[in-house]
Design a protein around this motif. Structure first.
Motif, PDB file in Angstrom:
ATOM      1  N   SER A  62     -17.669  17.996  47.642  1.00  9.91           N
ATOM      2  CA  SER A  62     -16.527  18.266  48.520  1.00  9.91           C
ATOM      3  C   SER A  62     -16.037  19.690  48.340  1.00  9.91           C
ATOM      4  CB  SER A  62     -15.373  17.296  48.238  1.00  9.91           C
ATOM      5  OG  SER A  62     -14.801  17.545  46.988  1.00  9.91           O
ATOM      6  N   THR A  63     -15.309  20.161  49.366  1.00  9.73           N
ATOM      7  CA  THR A  63     -14.683  21.485  49.342  1.00  9.73           C
ATOM      8  C   THR A  63     -13.346  21.394  50.058  1.00  9.73           C
ATOM      9  OG1 THR A  63     -16.773  22.676  49.278  1.00  9.73           O
ATOM     10  CG2 THR A  63     -14.863  23.890  50.078  1.00  9.73           C
ATOM     11  N   THR A  64     -12.342  22.073  49.513  1.00  7.69           N
ATOM     12  CA  THR A  64     -11.005  22.098  50.111  1.00  7.69           C
ATOM     13  C   THR A  64     -10.775  23.440  50.768  1.00  7.69           C
ATOM     14  OG1 THR A  64     -10.122  20.569  48.460  1.00  7.69           O
ATOM     15  CG2 THR A  64      -8.524  21.906  49.659  1.00  7.69           C
ATOM     16  N   LEU A  89      -7.447  21.081  54.565  1.00 12.33           N
ATOM     17  CA  LEU A  89      -8.519  20.267  55.136  1.00 12.33           C
ATOM     18  C   LEU A  89      -9.562  20.082  54.042  1.00 12.33           C
ATOM     19  CD1 LEU A  89     -10.373  19.007  57.364  1.00 12.33           C
ATOM     20  CD2 LEU A  89     -11.077  21.344  57.919  1.00 12.33           C
ATOM     21  N   ILE A  90      -9.927  18.848  53.759  1.00 15.96           N
ATOM     22  CA  ILE A  90     -10.933  18.557  52.741  1.00 15.96           C
ATOM     23  C   ILE A  90     -12.149  17.930  53.419  1.00 15.96           C
ATOM     24  CG2 ILE A  90     -11.462  17.264  50.638  1.00 15.96           C
ATOM     25  CD1 ILE A  90      -8.496  17.276  50.003  1.00 15.96           C
ATOM     26  N   LEU A  91     -13.336  18.535  53.201  1.00 15.57           N
ATOM     27  CA  LEU A  91     -14.601  17.972  53.671  1.00 15.57           C
ATOM     28  C   LEU A  91     -15.370  17.465  52.459  1.00 15.57           C
ATOM     29  CD1 LEU A  91     -15.766  20.661  56.282  1.00 15.57           C
ATOM     30  CD2 LEU A  91     -14.583  18.498  56.719  1.00 15.57           C
ATOM     31  N   SER A  92     -15.911  16.270  52.573  1.00 14.92           N
ATOM     32  CA  SER A  92     -16.647  15.704  51.446  1.00 14.92           C
ATOM     33  C   SER A  92     -17.822  14.866  51.956  1.00 14.92           C
ATOM     34  CB  SER A  92     -15.730  14.855  50.573  1.00 14.92           C
ATOM     35  OG  SER A  92     -15.178  13.789  51.311  1.00 14.92           O
ATOM     36  N   PHE A  93     -18.884  14.829  51.139  1.00 17.49           N
ATOM     37  CA  PHE A  93     -20.071  14.022  51.424  1.00 17.49           C
ATOM     38  C   PHE A  93     -20.168  12.904  50.397  1.00 17.49           C
ATOM     39  CE2 PHE A  93     -21.253  18.033  53.457  1.00 17.49           C
ATOM     40  CZ  PHE A  93     -21.767  17.581  54.672  1.00 17.49           C
ATOM     41  N   SER A  94     -20.630  11.748  50.872  1.00 18.64           N
ATOM     42  CA  SER A  94     -20.870  10.618  49.978  1.00 18.64           C
ATOM     43  C   SER A  94     -22.046   9.811  50.530  1.00 18.64           C
ATOM     44  CB  SER A  94     -19.612   9.744  49.867  1.00 18.64           C
ATOM     45  OG  SER A  94     -19.259   9.222  51.136  1.00 18.64           O
ATOM     46  N   ASP A  95     -22.473   8.792  49.795  1.00 22.50           N
ATOM     47  CA  ASP A  95     -23.601   7.946  50.198  1.00 22.50           C
ATOM     48  C   ASP A  95     -24.825   8.792  50.551  1.00 22.50           C
ATOM     49  OD1 ASP A  95     -22.000   5.594  49.981  1.00 22.50           O
ATOM     50  OD2 ASP A  95     -21.162   6.032  51.948  1.00 22.50           O
ATOM     51  N   ILE A  96     -25.117   9.781  49.715  1.00 23.92           N
ATOM     52  CA  ILE A  96     -26.175  10.742  50.003  1.00 23.92           C
ATOM     53  C   ILE A  96     -27.533  10.175  49.552  1.00 23.92           C
ATOM     54  CG2 ILE A  96     -26.994  13.082  49.568  1.00 23.92           C
ATOM     55  CD1 ILE A  96     -24.079  13.864  48.976  1.00 23.92           C
ATOM     56  N   ASN A  97     -28.527  10.228  50.454  1.00 23.85           N
ATOM     57  CA  ASN A  97     -29.865   9.717  50.157  1.00 23.85           C
ATOM     58  C   ASN A  97     -30.931  10.715  50.613  1.00 23.85           C
ATOM     59  OD1 ASN A  97     -29.262   6.806  49.287  1.00 23.85           O
ATOM     60  ND2 ASN A  97     -28.165   6.968  51.241  1.00 23.85           N
TER      61      ASN A  97
END
Length: 655
Positions: A78-80, A89-97
């Motif tokens: 993630s990055t703020t 504004l916060i962008l974040s990635f999850s469930d990465i495959n």
């Protein structure tokens, strides 16, 4: 246009790339406006009219506050991104495959993505390659971004899709090389239609208004359904760019509350909001007593970084009252978390000339949702009640001062009559003509407030005395209300003439300080005198003597005529308390007649039997054979009871 990564491991892909390059050479001869119009299908960010835009990307055409699209470090989740006024504004990635090393990252791939946040995956079949979540710490009226290079390759390695997870989102500005499904929440690249200048891959995803910190979520996957295996040697890449969101102008709601009752019965409160370019916005309360109705303003739109003034004043009918008659507290809160708007905390400022109070609201910011509540309490203390006819519903024509019947008739079983309590449903009504004063209990000549009780209709008999704290000047531990009356109407009280006030500095309203009175015919105590002519025996059993029509045979209210000197007259005096309150300190007195006083021609003396020691004290009464006053002990006559008192006298022997 195919992605650069996809051409590394296939001769056919290199040939295809050469073909694409030839096409690009031909397209170079075409005027640039044509290429720009067809190569990028996405639309520029647009906010609702009057709303502020905040932008994260590389477009130079927008004048909105910007932040540079970057990533904290390759591989971070993630990055703020920070804007002004504490906005984030916060962008974040999850469930990465199946993600390749070094991603996510921000860059441009020639002919594929432009200044985008890229995610590169190997092309195994999977529903979710990654999940992208955005959160904004203020309520937004719109949020969106651009998806770049979502496609399907001709080799059949992947068919990319994006799904909208959270409600309120939609796709727009996509070309005919996509299929939308799942109730318009999933967009999928059509197979065999890889991106190219004539088949652009860029499109928009946008959400409508959402509360602060609402997660905006999409997922990305490779759902090539015809693949016989999930393994792959190729990669696919997707880019996200041009993030933006919209904030509504600051909003303000002002609410009005009242603790205690109005100082004047027709007081109403006017609230005015002014400042900047906003038109003066006001509202005036309605209601009576302690009830505030119409006590909330409309939602007022403000301007960012502007100062505003909220002012209150009191109107007494059509006359400007003084807000100093009320103490005031206020609380302002912001539903938007993380706001840097300064909530006012100092006391409201009083204007003696304008008779108003006000406070300032400064540095408001877009997205703020501010509510200010002003609560007033009377700074004057109000003492009120009614002077009333405590007749229990017995009319003047029914009333009788000699009716001692408490078992039947109008005075029987009437718990509202003469009880010292105002019973409007009896019915009992107010009466005019009294004066009520707020005084010092010890020195009643110190008067803090006074009112003559008048009124008409339903308000007759009512009074309300209002005094300021300055008037009381600290003399609050010894306050009494006294009721006075001159003239002959309603001469009898049914409760004390003075009421002590249990004063508290935080209690401003003292109600139901009522004073009861009755006409003379509704007196609570009825005295009835009986006489019995006897020959002066040494003993008499008074209780065995019946009541008769003539005093010659028993106790009677009839008069005695032609009495012979030397005979005796026994008396029974009945005291009936027909009221519903105690008669305290009751003493019955009867003066024996004495020749030459009040027209008496003979002198009577006390005769045997001796006075009852239960009812009389010997030291307070004449001796047997002496003239004087017969006086009982002090008694309390309980409500709705009767007590009889007896004594015998010898009539004088000399005319």
């Amino acid at each position: 246009m195919q992605k650069v990564e996809r051409l590394l491991n296939s001769t056919k892909k290199h040939l295809f790339n050469r073909y694409i390059c030839q096409m690009m050479t031909l397209l170079a001869a075409i005027p640039m406006f044509f290429i720009s119009n067809v190569a990028f299908a996405e639309a520029d960010p647009v906010c609702p009219s009057g709303h502020a835009m905040y932008y994260l990307g590389s477009k130079s055409t927008t004048t909105a506050p910007k932040a540079t699209l970057s990533w904290s470090a390759a591989g971070n989740s993630s990055t703020t991104y920070s804007f002004d006024s504490g906005l984030k504004l916060i962008l974040s990635f999850s469930d990465i495959n199946f993600v390749r090393t070094g991603y996510p990252e921000v860059s441009s791939f020639t002919g594929v993505t432009t200044n985008a946040l890229n995610m590169r995956h190997s092309s195994e079949k999977i529903d979710v390659n990654h999940r992208l979540t955005a959160t904004i710490n203020k309520p937004v009226t719109k949020y969106g971004f651009v998806v770049q290079d979502l496609d399907a390759n001709a080799a059949g390695r992947y068919t990319e899709s994006v799904s909208i997870v959270t409600t309120g989102g939609s796709f727009s500005n996509f070309a005919n090389n996509f299929t939308v499904s799942n109730s318009n929440k999933t967009i999928t690249a059509n197979q065999w239609t890889n991106c190219s200048p004539t088949l652009p891959c860029n499109f928009n995803i946008e959400w409508d208004a959402q509360a602060a910190n609402t997660p905006f979520i999409t997922t990305h996957g490779n759902n090539y359904a015809s693949a016989s295996t999930t393994t792959s040697t190729g990669d696919h890449l997707v880019g996200y760019s041009d993030f933006y969101f919209c904030l509504a102008p600051p909003k303000l709601i002002v609410k009005k509350a009242l603790s205690g009752t109005r100082v004047n019965t027709n007081d109403q409160f006017e609230i005015v909001v002014s400042g900047g370019s906003v038109a003066t916005n006001s509202f005036t309360t309605t209601g009576t007593g302690s009830t505030i109705t119409n006590g909330t303003s409309a939602t007022i739109t403000l301007a960012e970084s502007t100062n505003y003034t909220i002012t209150e004043r009191v109107m007494n009918g059509t006359t400007l009252g003084d807000i100093a008659n009320y103490n005031a507290t206020y609380v302002c809160s912001n539903a938007t978390t993380g706001s840097t708007t300064v909530m006012p905390t100092s006391a409201m400022s009083y204007s003696a000339s304008g008779k108003t109070r006000s406070f300032a609201l400064s540095n408001v910011a877009n997205g703020d949702e501010i509510t200010c509540t002003i609560t007033n309490t009377p700074s004057t203390y109000t003492f009120s009640g009614i002077v009333f006819d405590d007749n229990g519903g017995i009319t003047s024509t029914q009333a009788s001062a000699t009716n001692a019947d408490i078992t039947s008739g109008v005075y029987a079983n009437n718990s509202n009559y003469f009880n010292g309590i105002y019973n409007p449903n009896a019915p009992e009504t107010g009466i005019s003509g009294s004066t009520v004063k707020l005084v010092n209990c010890t020195n009643t000549s110190t008067v803090y407030g006074s009112q003559t009780v008048t009124g008409s209709g339903t308000t007759i008999g009512q009074y309300q005395i209002s005094v300021s704290n300055n008037t009381l000047n600290g003399n609050t531990s010894n306050l009494c209300l006294i009721e006075e009356r001159t003239g002959s109407t309603y001469p009898l009280r049914t409760n004390d003439s003075s009421k002590t006030i249990a004063f508290s500095s935080s209690t401003y309203d003292y109600t139901n300080n009522n004073f009861g009175r009755v006409i003379a015919e509704n007196v609570g105590l009825v005295l009835k005198k009986y006489q019995y002519l006897n020959d002066c025996p040494s003993t008499l059993t008074y209780t065995s003597i019946s009541e008769t029509s003539t005093p010659n045979t028993g106790f009677s209210t009839a008069s005695i005529s032609n009495i012979e000197p030397g005979r005796c007259i026994a008396y029974k005096i009945s005291a009936t308390n027909r009221a519903n309150v105690n008669i305290d300190s009751f003493i019955m007195r009867d003066t024996l007649q004495q020749k030459g006083i009040n027209g008496a021609t003979v002198t009577s003396v006390l005769a045997n039997p001796a006075l009852s020691t239960v009812d009389y004290t010997a030291s307070d009464n004449p001796a047997i054979g002496a003239n004087g006053e017969v006086k009982t002990k002090t008694f309390v006559l309980s409500p709705r009871t009767k007590r009889d008192f007896y004594f015998n006298t010898k009539y004088g022997t000399t005319q």
